[in-house]
Each structure stands twice: as structure tokens, then as C-alpha cells.
Motif scaffolding. Sequence first.
Motif, mmCIF file in Angstrom:
data_model
loop_
_atom_site.group_PDB
_atom_site.id
_atom_site.type_symbol
_atom_site.label_atom_id
_atom_site.label_comp_id
_atom_site.label_asym_id
_atom_site.label_seq_id
_atom_site.Cartn_x
_atom_site.Cartn_y
_atom_site.Cartn_z
ATOM 1 N N GLN A 14 -18.407 8.698 -21.215
ATOM 2 C CA GLN A 14 -18.616 10.134 -21.051
ATOM 3 C C GLN A 14 -19.944 10.411 -20.349
ATOM 4 N N GLU A 17 -19.380 9.960 -16.736
ATOM 5 C CA GLU A 17 -18.586 11.074 -16.201
ATOM 6 C C GLU A 17 -19.439 12.334 -16.063
ATOM 7 N N SER A 21 -20.279 14.286 -12.578
ATOM 8 C CA SER A 21 -19.971 15.707 -12.409
ATOM 9 C C SER A 21 -21.220 16.502 -12.041
ATOM 10 N N ARG A 62 -17.417 19.304 -26.761
ATOM 11 C CA ARG A 62 -16.228 19.999 -26.238
ATOM 12 C C ARG A 62 -16.613 20.982 -25.140
ATOM 13 N N ARG A 65 -17.429 19.030 -22.017
ATOM 14 C CA ARG A 65 -16.186 18.527 -21.423
ATOM 15 C C ARG A 65 -15.447 19.664 -20.708
ATOM 16 N N HIS A 66 -15.490 20.857 -21.279
ATOM 17 C CA HIS A 66 -14.854 22.022 -20.653
ATOM 18 C C HIS A 66 -15.532 22.337 -19.312
ATOM 19 N N GLN A 68 -17.138 20.199 -17.476
ATOM 20 C CA GLN A 68 -16.774 19.092 -16.588
ATOM 21 C C GLN A 68 -15.378 19.304 -16.004
ATOM 22 N N LYS A 69 -14.440 19.736 -16.826
ATOM 23 C CA LYS A 69 -13.072 19.988 -16.352
ATOM 24 C C LYS A 69 -13.079 21.111 -15.311
ATOM 25 N N ARG A 72 -14.243 19.829 -11.980
ATOM 26 C CA ARG A 72 -13.181 19.088 -11.281
ATOM 27 C C ARG A 72 -12.183 20.039 -10.645
ATOM 28 N N GLU A 73 -11.802 21.104 -11.363
ATOM 29 C CA GLU A 73 -10.841 22.067 -10.826
ATOM 30 C C GLU A 73 -11.403 22.787 -9.607
#
Length: 80
Positions: A14, A17, A21, A62, A65-66, A68-69, A72-73
Amino acid sequence: MPEGQYYDEIAAEQAREFRASAEVVRSMQELPRPLRAAVSHVLSAACTELANGRVLPIEIRRAVRHVQKAVREVEQGLGR
């Protein structure tokens, strides 16, 4: 497997990652500079904490991670 080793592997992955990011965000010239700086800072701080063996509270993890997501989007939407 020694106790904690599994968690350490997850935390290390993580951290990598989050660092990747953060680098992506810093290169997104389409985003306003203050937003780039803030998002990159959050990702880098989480990376640093994990890389130094400190545990992030689950809701903080969390949230990161949100973020990070979402990065990516946005990156995919920009065709990178």
C-alpha cells in the motif's frame, strides 16, 4: 510466517501504491495547484507512515484508498 509479517507485506504494498499515486497527482497539470499539492500530501503522508511501520487507523486508511481510487479514475479519464 512470523507474526505481523503478512500485515507488513500489505502495508509495504500500500505504501508503494500511495507513493505512485502521489507522483501521478503531482504530474496532473489539469488540476489546480492547491488541489494537486493537498492530494499529493495526503497520499505521501500515508505512505510515509506505513513505510515507517506505523499503523493507520482503519477509517484513515479507507479514506486514503478512496483518494487513491479517485486519482486512478481521473487519470484514466485524462487518457494517461
